[in-house]
Design an enzyme around this catalytic site. Structure first.
Site, mmCIF file in Angstrom:
data_model
loop_
_atom_site.group_PDB
_atom_site.id
_atom_site.type_symbol
_atom_site.label_atom_id
_atom_site.label_comp_id
_atom_site.label_asym_id
_atom_site.label_seq_id
_atom_site.Cartn_x
_atom_site.Cartn_y
_atom_site.Cartn_z
ATOM 1 N N CYS A 136 7.057 -1.082 2.928
ATOM 2 C CA CYS A 136 6.447 -1.697 4.114
ATOM 3 C C CYS A 136 5.151 -2.394 3.730
ATOM 4 O O CYS A 136 4.886 -3.527 4.164
ATOM 5 C CB CYS A 136 6.207 -0.630 5.173
ATOM 6 S SG CYS A 136 5.590 -1.266 6.754
ATOM 7 N N CYS A 137 4.336 -1.722 2.892
ATOM 8 C CA CYS A 137 3.100 -2.346 2.415
ATOM 9 C C CYS A 137 3.399 -3.617 1.617
ATOM 10 O O CYS A 137 2.647 -4.592 1.696
ATOM 11 C CB CYS A 137 2.322 -1.363 1.540
ATOM 12 S SG CYS A 137 1.564 0.022 2.420
ATOM 13 N N CYS A 218 -3.401 -0.165 8.797
ATOM 14 C CA CYS A 218 -2.489 -0.445 9.899
ATOM 15 C C CYS A 218 -2.493 0.729 10.881
ATOM 16 O O CYS A 218 -2.726 1.883 10.493
ATOM 17 C CB CYS A 218 -1.081 -0.680 9.374
ATOM 18 S SG CYS A 218 -0.897 -2.212 8.419
ATOM 19 N N CYS A 221 -0.574 3.998 10.280
ATOM 20 C CA CYS A 221 -0.933 4.688 9.041
ATOM 21 C C CYS A 221 -2.385 5.127 8.997
ATOM 22 O O CYS A 221 -2.922 5.437 7.924
ATOM 23 C CB CYS A 221 -0.627 3.787 7.844
ATOM 24 S SG CYS A 221 1.114 3.299 7.733
ATOM 25 N N CYS A 246 -2.021 1.407 -1.212
ATOM 26 C CA CYS A 246 -0.939 0.541 -0.735
ATOM 27 C C CYS A 246 -0.424 -0.368 -1.836
ATOM 28 O O CYS A 246 0.638 -0.963 -1.702
ATOM 29 C CB CYS A 246 -1.413 -0.296 0.442
ATOM 30 S SG CYS A 246 -2.754 -1.438 0.028
#
Length: 260
Positions: A136-137, A218, A221, A246
């Site tokens: 996702c990162c 984010c 997170c 990340c």
């Protein structure tokens, strides 16, 4: 490395004013500010027109934004609009532009990549495994960062040695495998220094810092930290401490770089 009990956020009382809680003048502060300005001037001298501040919109990067504006340094300001930031984080962008007259360049992920990732793994993928969280990162942060740095020969970050054990030996300037130079001019600053500067110069800052979030990423997170927790405990709190990066500031192993 300081013990947890000595950290300025470790015994935080129930207040909602980050400046009142953290700002402290400490010995050598003025010299650290002067050194930071010198690093920024060096970046612009050695990389004219090709240097960018990767502004996370956290406290450290707001200090650097203020210094860049205050000293009229030709350093571009860029931020990663991941599509998952808090509203409080996004609210800083117009504040920067209005306060300093600087343009903040936004770098968003490729929409089709986000849609594909969510369809395949779901909205909560980051909680399922470290691999999916890092994937996702990759979509939301690393790919946009590659565009931010495209054509740049140098970039500036707000990293500090105090932030984590992984950053404890970080230099003020380093040359990456691709030859790009990374300037970390706040490496020697403490959290007290950051907030003393913010308080002294009335620097705009993320309202989430008033909610005990010293490190902000984010929204899915990031959480507030509790009394006694480390600086980055609120980031990816469900993971092992050693995994809490990340990828933006992680050096690749030689073998991996060779295959990149």
């Amino acid at each position: 490395m300081s013990t947890t009990s000595s950290l300025p956020w470790a015994a935080a009382p129930a207040v909602s004013d980050a400046k009142a809680l953290y700002a402290r003048h400490t010995s050598g502060f003025e010299q650290r500010v002067a050194d930071t300005v010198a690093w920024l001037r060096r970046a612009t001298a050695e990389h004219p027109g090709r240097v960018v501040l990767a502004n996370s919109l956290g406290a450290e990067d707001m200090v650097l934004t203020d210094l860049i504006a205050r000293h009229q340094l030709p350093i571009a300001i860029g931020t990663l609009q991941t599509g998952a930031l808090h509203a409080e984080t996004l609210a800083l962008i117009p504040q920067i532009e209005q306060r300093y007259g600087l343009t903040v360049d936004l770098y968003a992920p490729q929409q089709e990549s986000v849609v594909h990732f969510v369809r395949q793994h779901g909205e909560q993928a980051m909680y399922q495994s470290i691999e999916l969280r890092k994937a996702c990162c990759q979509v939301r942060k690393l790919e946009p960062l590659s565009r931010m740095l495209g054509g740049r020969s140098a970039w500036v970050t707000g990293l500090r040695r105090e932030q984590s054990a992984n950053r404890g030996t970080m230099p003020a300037v380093e040359t990456e495998a691709n030859g790009r130079v990374k300037f970390n001019p706040l490496v020697e600053w403490s959290w007290n220094d950051v907030w003393h500067y913010i308080a002294s110069h009335d620097v705009p800052y993320n309202a989430l810092h008033d909610q005990f979030m010293p490190s902000i990423g984010c929204a899915p997170c990031t959480r507030a930290i509790a009394v006694g927790e480390e600086f980055r405990a609120g980031r990816w709190w469900w993971e092992d401490e050693s995994a809490k990066e990340c990828g933006l500031h992680v050096k690749k192993p030689e073998a991996e770089r060779a295959l990149a």
